[in-house]
Scaffold this motif. Sequence first.
Motif, mmCIF file in Angstrom:
data_model
loop_
_atom_site.group_PDB
_atom_site.id
_atom_site.type_symbol
_atom_site.label_atom_id
_atom_site.label_comp_id
_atom_site.label_asym_id
_atom_site.label_seq_id
_atom_site.Cartn_x
_atom_site.Cartn_y
_atom_site.Cartn_z
ATOM 1 N N GLY A 5 0.831 -1.093 0.159
ATOM 2 C CA GLY A 5 0.084 -0.031 -0.077
ATOM 3 C C GLY A 5 0.788 1.417 -0.316
ATOM 4 O O GLY A 5 0.509 2.254 -0.597
ATOM 5 N N ARG A 6 1.907 1.202 0.782
ATOM 6 C CA ARG A 6 2.740 2.385 0.854
ATOM 7 C C ARG A 6 3.566 2.632 -0.473
ATOM 8 O O ARG A 6 3.582 3.932 -1.026
ATOM 9 C CB ARG A 6 3.998 2.030 1.959
ATOM 10 C CG ARG A 6 4.726 3.356 2.169
ATOM 11 C CD ARG A 6 4.051 4.506 2.537
ATOM 12 N NE ARG A 6 4.338 4.495 3.905
ATOM 13 C CZ ARG A 6 3.616 5.426 4.654
ATOM 14 N NH1 ARG A 6 3.097 6.559 3.923
ATOM 15 N NH2 ARG A 6 3.822 5.349 6.148
ATOM 16 N N ARG A 7 3.842 1.560 -1.226
ATOM 17 C CA ARG A 7 4.509 1.802 -2.667
ATOM 18 C C ARG A 7 3.334 2.346 -3.398
ATOM 19 O O ARG A 7 3.925 3.116 -4.463
ATOM 20 C CB ARG A 7 5.217 0.428 -2.877
ATOM 21 C CG ARG A 7 5.608 0.415 -4.379
ATOM 22 C CD ARG A 7 6.346 -0.917 -4.712
ATOM 23 N NE ARG A 7 7.321 -0.916 -3.536
ATOM 24 C CZ ARG A 7 8.894 -1.138 -4.038
ATOM 25 N NH1 ARG A 7 9.250 -1.375 -5.370
ATOM 26 N NH2 ARG A 7 9.721 -0.993 -3.042
ATOM 27 N N LEU A 8 2.275 1.756 -3.396
ATOM 28 C CA LEU A 8 1.256 2.089 -4.322
ATOM 29 C C LEU A 8 0.894 3.764 -4.189
ATOM 30 O O LEU A 8 0.720 4.494 -5.131
ATOM 31 C CB LEU A 8 -0.027 1.487 -4.130
ATOM 32 C CG LEU A 8 -0.186 0.094 -4.926
ATOM 33 C CD1 LEU A 8 -1.541 -0.634 -4.788
ATOM 34 C CD2 LEU A 8 0.054 0.111 -6.404
ATOM 35 N N GLU A 9 0.994 4.146 -2.933
ATOM 36 C CA GLU A 9 0.719 5.513 -2.520
ATOM 37 C C GLU A 9 1.703 6.514 -3.091
ATOM 38 O O GLU A 9 1.226 7.555 -3.507
ATOM 39 C CB GLU A 9 0.375 5.560 -0.907
ATOM 40 C CG GLU A 9 0.368 6.917 -0.364
ATOM 41 C CD GLU A 9 0.396 7.207 0.878
ATOM 42 O OE1 GLU A 9 0.132 8.319 1.585
ATOM 43 O OE2 GLU A 9 0.517 6.022 1.544
ATOM 44 N N ARG A 10 2.918 5.999 -2.923
ATOM 45 C CA ARG A 10 4.092 6.788 -3.300
ATOM 46 C C ARG A 10 3.992 7.047 -4.818
ATOM 47 O O ARG A 10 4.497 7.965 -5.576
ATOM 48 C CB ARG A 10 5.458 6.268 -2.931
ATOM 49 C CG ARG A 10 5.664 6.619 -1.411
ATOM 50 C CD ARG A 10 7.075 6.150 -1.013
ATOM 51 N NE ARG A 10 7.350 6.254 0.401
ATOM 52 C CZ ARG A 10 7.989 5.922 1.017
ATOM 53 N NH1 ARG A 10 9.145 5.078 0.360
ATOM 54 N NH2 ARG A 10 8.287 5.992 2.279
ATOM 55 N N ARG A 11 3.484 5.997 -5.677
ATOM 56 C CA ARG A 11 3.640 5.827 -6.928
ATOM 57 C C ARG A 11 2.570 7.246 -7.559
ATOM 58 O O ARG A 11 2.712 7.588 -8.793
ATOM 59 C CB ARG A 11 3.043 4.399 -7.584
ATOM 60 C CG ARG A 11 2.993 4.417 -9.245
ATOM 61 C CD ARG A 11 2.840 3.079 -9.669
ATOM 62 N NE ARG A 11 4.115 2.178 -9.228
ATOM 63 C CZ ARG A 11 4.021 0.863 -9.669
ATOM 64 N NH1 ARG A 11 3.084 0.427 -10.188
ATOM 65 N NH2 ARG A 11 5.027 0.307 -9.437
#
Length: 69
Positions: free
Chosen positions: A62-68
Motif C-alpha cells: 500500500g505504501r508503494r502504491l501511494e508513493r507511485r
Amino acid sequence: MIWFYAGKTLELIGLASLGVGLLIGIGNHTNFAAPVGPMSPERAMWIELFCFLAGMAVFAVGRRLERRA
C-alpha cells in the motif's frame, strides 16, 4: 488518483491485520480470545506471527502504491 486511494486502503487493511494479531496474542494470555476461542500458546504465536507478517507485507504494498500516485 485511484492508486492513492488503493494504497491507503491497503495500508488500512495492513494495520487492521496487525491489530488482529495483537488482539489474539494478548487475548490468548488473558483468556479473552473471543473470536477464535482458547488455544495453545504455540498456535496463538503462529497466528500472531502470520497476522504480523501479512499485515506488514500488505502495508508495504500500500505504501508503494501511494508513493507511485
